[in-house]
Design an enzyme around this catalytic site. Structure first.
Site: not given
Ligand code: COA
Length: 322
Positions: A112, A249, A279
């Site tokens: 990215c 980004h 993204n």
């Molecule tokens: N829809 C519904 N629930 C979801 C889900 C989805 N698409 N994805 C995950 N969950 C659930 C998980 O299973 C978890 O459930 P649990 O508590 O029962 O185990 C809960 O939501 C929380 O998951 P978590 O992964 O901790 O959520 P989060 O708040 O961290 O959000 C992202 C997840 C991926 C949106 C977030 O971590 C993020 O944006 N991270 C950065 C990623 C990024 O930008 N990467 C590229 C960098 S270039």
């Protein structure tokens, strides 16, 4: 001698997948995706449409906006982590499409952060007098490396292309670029299964698909982006109040809001497109830049801060007088 952005362009494939469409085949909800990421829809390449297919119209638009013809381009730096071929590189494939043979053309893989890396490299060629009209492209078909059964990543990644033309100029354009990497976090965000893989390299979840520990990536991204924007401003002895626009980004609205808060910039001074295309990795910064330029928000003479963070980890920033 400086490099200056002479034109921008972008292209998004026609097919749109909304959050509601995703609800149809994975356990997620529009409300969850909007709240956690800010994403509402994303574009997905058609069957048979590859990375260079997306890059070509973006590049042509940037060249036209610069008032140039393809034959004027004497350098192509193409950022992508989803190339059509192992070789030839995406830069040469694009060069053939545009019909501008002769100059250097190569691809850069920094996930990215790819566009910021490519911009930094092209800027150095121009400053050194080795290129007069450099085409810098970021294009991806991440839908092909997305595990559509993994709701932690499938909601985020998408396809698109963006491009800029850098002209040699006596007036300041790209003021400075700042690139960093820390390879020790490979396991937090990776896509295994390259042709050079040997047994022993991690192959989970499946070769060819993105694996991500979202929460950990989030924390490190916010921290490193905060540092690199400070570094860019300090290197130019500029206060954050000098900035006209943040062009970040487009990974996640919450990461973007964190960066804006750190810079004390109201969200009205931040180009946000993540809601429309998710993204798109190396394509996301030039897509956002082109959106801001074409709708008239970003004006000549304004000071822009571009930043990105991605797998590797890699990250970087560029301060640009537009
Ligand atoms: N829809 C519904 N629930 C979801 C889900 C989805 N698409 N994805 C995950 N969950 C659930 C998980 O299973 C978890 O459930 P649990 O508590 O029962 O185990 C809960 O939501 C929380 O998951 P978590 O992964 O901790 O959520 P989060 O708040 O961290 O959000 C992202 C997840 C991926 C949106 C977030 O971590 C993020 O944006 N991270 C950065 C990623 C990024 O930008 N990467 C590229 C960098 S270039």
């Amino acid at each position: 001698m400086y490099s200056k952005i002479a034109g921008t362009g972008s292209y998004l494939p026609e097919k749109i997948l909304t959050n509601r469409d995703l609800e149809g085949f994975m356990e997620t909800s529009d409300a969850w995706i909007r709240e956690r990421t800010g994403i509402e829809r994303r574009h997905v390449a058609a069957e048979g449409q590859g990375t260079v297919d997306l890059a070509e119209p973006a590049a042509r638009r940037a060249i036209e906006a610069a008032g140039l013809a393809p034959r004027d381009i004497d350098l192509i730096v193409f950022a992508t982590c989803t190339p059509d071929y192992v070789f030839p590189n995406a830069g040469t494939l694009l060069q053939q499409r545009l019909g501008c043979p002769g100059g250097a053309a190569f691809s850069v893989e920094a996930a990215c952060s790819g566009f910021i890396y490519a911009l930094s490299i092209a800027d150095k060629f121009v400053r050194a007098g080795e290129a007069k009209h450099a085409l810098v492209v970021g294009a991806e078909v991440l839908s092909r490396v997305t595990d559509w059964s993994d709701r932690g990543t499938a909601i985020l990644f998408a396809d698109g292309a963006g491009a800029v033309v850098l002209n040699a100029s006596a007036q300041p354009g790209v003021l400075s670029t700042h690139l960093h990497a820390d390879g020790s976090h490979r396991e937090l965000l990776f896509c295994p299964g390259g042709p050079g893989a040997r047994s022993g390299l991690p192959a989970a979840p499946a070769p060819g698909f993105i694996h991500m520990e979202g929460r950990e990536v989030f924390k490190i991204a916010v921290m490193e982006l905060g540092r690199v924007v400070d570094e860019a401003l300090a290197a130019n002895r500029l206060d954050r109040s000098a900035l006209d626009w943040l062009v970040p980004h487009q990974a996640n609205l919450r990461i973007i809001q964190g960066a804006a808060r750190k810079l004390d910039l109201p969200m009205e001074r931040v180009i946000v497109t993540v809601q429309d295309h998710g993204n798109t990795s190396a394509a996301s910064v030039p897509l956002a830049l082109d959106a801001g330029v074409r709708d008239g928000r970003i004006k000549r003479g304004e000071l822009l801060l571009l930043e990105a963070f991605g797998a590797g980890f890699t990250w970087g920033a560029a301060l640009v007088r537009y």
